[in-house]
Design a protein around this motif. Structure first.
Motif, PDB file in Angstrom:
ATOM      1  N   GLY A   1      19.598  -6.102  14.712  1.00  0.00           N
ATOM      2  CA  GLY A   1      19.698  -5.877  16.026  1.00  0.00           C
ATOM      3  C   GLY A   1      19.450  -4.372  16.098  1.00  0.00           C
ATOM      4  O   GLY A   1      19.223  -3.519  15.255  1.00  0.00           O
ATOM      5  N   VAL A   2      19.545  -3.848  17.535  1.00  0.00           N
ATOM      6  CA  VAL A   2      19.333  -2.512  17.792  1.00  0.00           C
ATOM      7  C   VAL A   2      20.277  -2.060  18.974  1.00  0.00           C
ATOM      8  O   VAL A   2      20.629  -3.105  19.685  1.00  0.00           O
ATOM      9  N   TRP A   3      20.971  -1.081  18.655  1.00  0.00           N
ATOM     10  CA  TRP A   3      21.829  -0.529  19.581  1.00  0.00           C
ATOM     11  C   TRP A   3      21.580   0.697  20.235  1.00  0.00           C
ATOM     12  O   TRP A   3      21.033   1.427  19.659  1.00  0.00           O
ATOM     13  N   HIS A   4      21.768   0.597  21.449  1.00  0.00           N
ATOM     14  CA  HIS A   4      21.408   1.965  22.025  1.00  0.00           C
ATOM     15  C   HIS A   4      22.614   2.933  22.040  1.00  0.00           C
ATOM     16  O   HIS A   4      23.777   2.552  21.998  1.00  0.00           O
ATOM     17  N   PRO A   5      22.359   4.286  22.738  1.00  0.00           N
ATOM     18  CA  PRO A   5      23.371   5.066  22.862  1.00  0.00           C
ATOM     19  C   PRO A   5      24.556   4.593  23.438  1.00  0.00           C
ATOM     20  O   PRO A   5      24.487   4.340  24.460  1.00  0.00           O
ATOM     21  N   GLY A   6      25.801   4.991  22.957  1.00  0.00           N
ATOM     22  CA  GLY A   6      27.099   4.373  23.338  1.00  0.00           C
ATOM     23  C   GLY A   6      27.340   3.033  23.524  1.00  0.00           C
ATOM     24  O   GLY A   6      28.526   2.586  23.734  1.00  0.00           O
TER      25      GLY A   6
ATOM     26  N   VAL B   1      22.826   7.987  19.324  1.00  0.00           N
ATOM     27  CA  VAL B   1      21.293   7.818  19.270  1.00  0.00           C
ATOM     28  C   VAL B   1      21.058   6.344  18.901  1.00  0.00           C
ATOM     29  O   VAL B   1      21.885   5.555  18.484  1.00  0.00           O
ATOM     30  N   ARG B   2      19.933   5.944  19.327  1.00  0.00           N
ATOM     31  CA  ARG B   2      19.355   4.647  18.948  1.00  0.00           C
ATOM     32  C   ARG B   2      19.740   4.317  17.442  1.00  0.00           C
ATOM     33  O   ARG B   2      19.339   5.027  16.775  1.00  0.00           O
ATOM     34  N   PHE B   3      20.156   3.049  17.352  1.00  0.00           N
ATOM     35  CA  PHE B   3      20.629   2.846  15.950  1.00  0.00           C
ATOM     36  C   PHE B   3      20.038   1.252  15.787  1.00  0.00           C
ATOM     37  O   PHE B   3      20.056   0.198  16.539  1.00  0.00           O
ATOM     38  N   GLU B   4      19.372   1.023  14.665  1.00  0.00           N
ATOM     39  CA  GLU B   4      18.590  -0.260  14.184  1.00  0.00           C
ATOM     40  C   GLU B   4      19.332  -0.612  12.896  1.00  0.00           C
ATOM     41  O   GLU B   4      18.894   0.016  11.858  1.00  0.00           O
ATOM     42  N   ILE B   5      19.530  -1.988  12.630  1.00  0.00           N
ATOM     43  CA  ILE B   5      19.541  -2.433  11.447  1.00  0.00           C
ATOM     44  C   ILE B   5      18.406  -3.555  11.233  1.00  0.00           C
ATOM     45  O   ILE B   5      18.640  -4.761  12.177  1.00  0.00           O
ATOM     46  N   PRO B   6      17.689  -3.292  10.431  1.00  0.00           N
ATOM     47  CA  PRO B   6      16.558  -4.588  10.474  1.00  0.00           C
ATOM     48  C   PRO B   6      16.822  -5.914  10.479  1.00  0.00           C
ATOM     49  O   PRO B   6      17.813  -6.128   9.375  1.00  0.00           O
ATOM     50  N   GLY B   7      16.428  -6.764  11.185  1.00  0.00           N
ATOM     51  CA  GLY B   7      16.664  -8.013  10.916  1.00  0.00           C
ATOM     52  C   GLY B   7      17.968  -8.448  11.593  1.00  0.00           C
ATOM     53  O   GLY B   7      18.624  -9.661  11.739  1.00  0.00           O
TER      54      GLY B   7
END
Length: 184
Positions: free
Chosen positions: A49-54, A41-47
């Motif tokens: 980045g954002v990672w999309h599924p896969g 699933v979409r994953f975010e670490i504030p400050g």
């Protein structure tokens, strides 16, 4: 034989780890390890980045060049994907493993040279099992050399029990079952 049917669930994380061993023309050996982490699933670490599924959250590669005694001669590291801007700083410390032996004491050497904040958790994890991959890679060459040393895997798992049937069949001179029978 597959695992039993699981309870209802949904995929959250995938970690893929691959090791490859190569016999070089110059008599040395290359062991390559690759670690790839991704989220479902979409994953975010504030400050950060954002990672999309896969999409890889971690994608790290190590190549350790070793000699026939499994001593690390060279090491190369690449971080193609990582979650924090500081992560690549851990790559330089990997050079401390040059001169270490992938054998008894390998994990201790990793912790000594790369433990805690000296290195990267994921690179350490790749290195831990690289010694086993090295052993598997060099096993044919060790058989060709006709060494009299007992193989290091004896006595290290159920199948290679020194008193068991596999050792009795493959290494009858090292089999300890006969000693137990003589003591009865």
């Amino acid at each position: 034989m597959p695992l039993s049917d699981p309870q209802a669930r949904r995929l959250a994380h995938t970690r893929e780890v691959v090791y490859r061993g190569y016999r070089r023309d110059d008599g040395l050996w290359d062991l390559e390890g690759e670690l790839l982490d991704s989220k479902a699933v979409r994953f975010e670490i504030p400050g950060e980045g954002v990672w999309h599924p896969g999409q890889p959250l971690h994608h790290m590669l190590i190549r350790a060049t070793i000699d026939g005694d499994m001593v690390v001669r060279e090491i190369a590291v690449v971080m193609e994907a990582y979650p924090h801007g500081l992560c690549p700083q851990a790559m330089a410390s990997m050079q401390r493993m040059v001169g270490c032996t992938m054998g008894p004491g390998w994990r201790k050497a990793i912790e000594q040279h790369l433990g805690k904040i000296q290195g990267c958790t994921h690179l350490r994890e790749l290195l831990y099992n690289m010694a086993t991959a090295a052993y598997q890679t060099l096993v044919e060459a060790r058989l060709e050399s006709g060494t009299d040393e007992p193989p290091a895997h004896l006595g290290q798992c159920t199948a290679w029990d020194l008193a068991g049937p596999v050792v009795q069949r493959e290494y009858p001179l090292l089999w300890r079952g006969r000693h137990a029978e003589a003591a009865d």
